[in-house]
Scaffold this active site. Structure first.
Site, PDB file in Angstrom:
ATOM      1  NE  ARG A 177      -3.799   0.369   2.155  1.00 44.53           N
ATOM      2  CZ  ARG A 177      -4.494   0.911   3.155  1.00 44.53           C
ATOM      3  NH1 ARG A 177      -4.514   0.334   4.350  1.00 44.53           N
ATOM      4  NH2 ARG A 177      -5.175   2.024   2.975  1.00 44.53           N
ATOM      5  CB  CYS A 184      -1.923   4.229   9.209  1.00 42.51           C
ATOM      6  SG  CYS A 184      -3.286   4.852  10.221  1.00 42.51           S
TER       7      CYS A 184
END
Length: 281
Positions: A180, A239
């Site tokens: 990611r 995040c």
């Protein structure tokens, strides 16, 4: 003894039923928002209350926010009091994801001035493996008053992150998986990649094979290798939505590296503004 970072299963088991201790179940699934509450109802650690990431630990999403905006702290303070948490309580939080969601409430309580809060090391998964008690009985809660002492210096907004990176005064650590971070996979957010200049340390790297945190000296060495001569106070964590980033912040605290901050909006807020940079690879 007060617990401010982690608590072991045996340490918590020895305190079950203590009148000044409050346990909170923070299980949650991004794929099924009801899964955590359902799991709680099917079995939880005795006396545990349930906190919902979406409903209790976040506020409503807007066009400018990420996926889990910080809650209204006045509303959260009332919820804490309704759960029987006072300013004198020892709070223990847990989940079934090695602290990935429980870390959010750990950080929120700290931001509200409450230091006596710890994450159950290994969560309910390790607790079950040790054969410790599980119940379906809902706790009898005596509501009280929780008075927050909010410390807004514990988190950064997007502008502060932009300025800190532009002036090289900030080290940003991204807690998402490498795929990611590199932009190769993005199962949740509409834009793939990472904030330009951010380093990558997946929160899973904080854990041993049994789902418990690595020893403090091991974590200290790993973060020291990542940060070099940078002080912990120059570090902020992000995040996807400001939840699992708390895991890296907790790991630094366990390692004795105190004072790092949270970029609360994280990637899902960052990409709301098309003028902000996106990096891949």
């Amino acid at each position: 003894m007060n617990y401010t970072t982690l608590i072991s299963a045996s340490q918590l088991q020895a305190q079950l039923g203590h009148p000044d201790w409050v346990i909170v179940d923070c299980r949650f699934s991004l794929a099924d928002s009801d899964a955590g509450r359902n799991a709680y109802q099917f079995g939880h650690i005795p006396t545990a209350r349930y906190a919902d990431l979406n409903k209790d630990l976040s506020s409503a999403i807007t066009d400018q926010t990420g996926r889990h905006p910080l809650p209204d702290f006045r509303v959260l303070a009332k919820a804490l009091g309704a759960w029987g948490i006072s300013n004198y309580s020892q709070v223990v939080v847990y989940d079934d994801a090695a602290g990935a969601f429980a870390g959010r409430l750990w950080w929120l309580l700290r931001a509200m001035g409450h230091r006596n809060v710890a994450v159950l090391d290994g969560g309910i998964t390790y607790w079950r493996q040790q054969g410790l008690a599980i119940t379906t009985v809902l706790p009898q809660v005596k509501p009280c008053v929780f008075r927050p002492y909010l410390d807004t210096s514990t988190w950064l907004d997007a502008r502060a992150v932009e300025n800190g990176l532009a002036t090289a005064k900030l080290c940003l650590i991204d807690a998402r998986t490498p795929e990611r971070y590199r932009g190769e996979q993005e199962p949740i957010d509409p834009v793939a990649g990472h904030i330009p200049g951010a380093l990558n340390r997946p929160f899973q790297w904080n854990l041993a094979q049994d789902g418990r945190f690595l020893p403090a000296d091991v974590l200290r060495g790993q973060f020291a290798a990542l940060l070099g001569k940078l002080a912990p106070e120059a570090v902020a964590h992000n995040c996807g939505s400001g939840v699992t980033a708390c895991h890296n912040l907790l790991a630094m605290e366990v390692a004795g590296l105190l004072g790092s901050k949270l970029y609360a909006g994280s990637w899902s807020e960052w990409i709301r503004d098309g003028n902000r940079g996106v990096a891949r690879g």
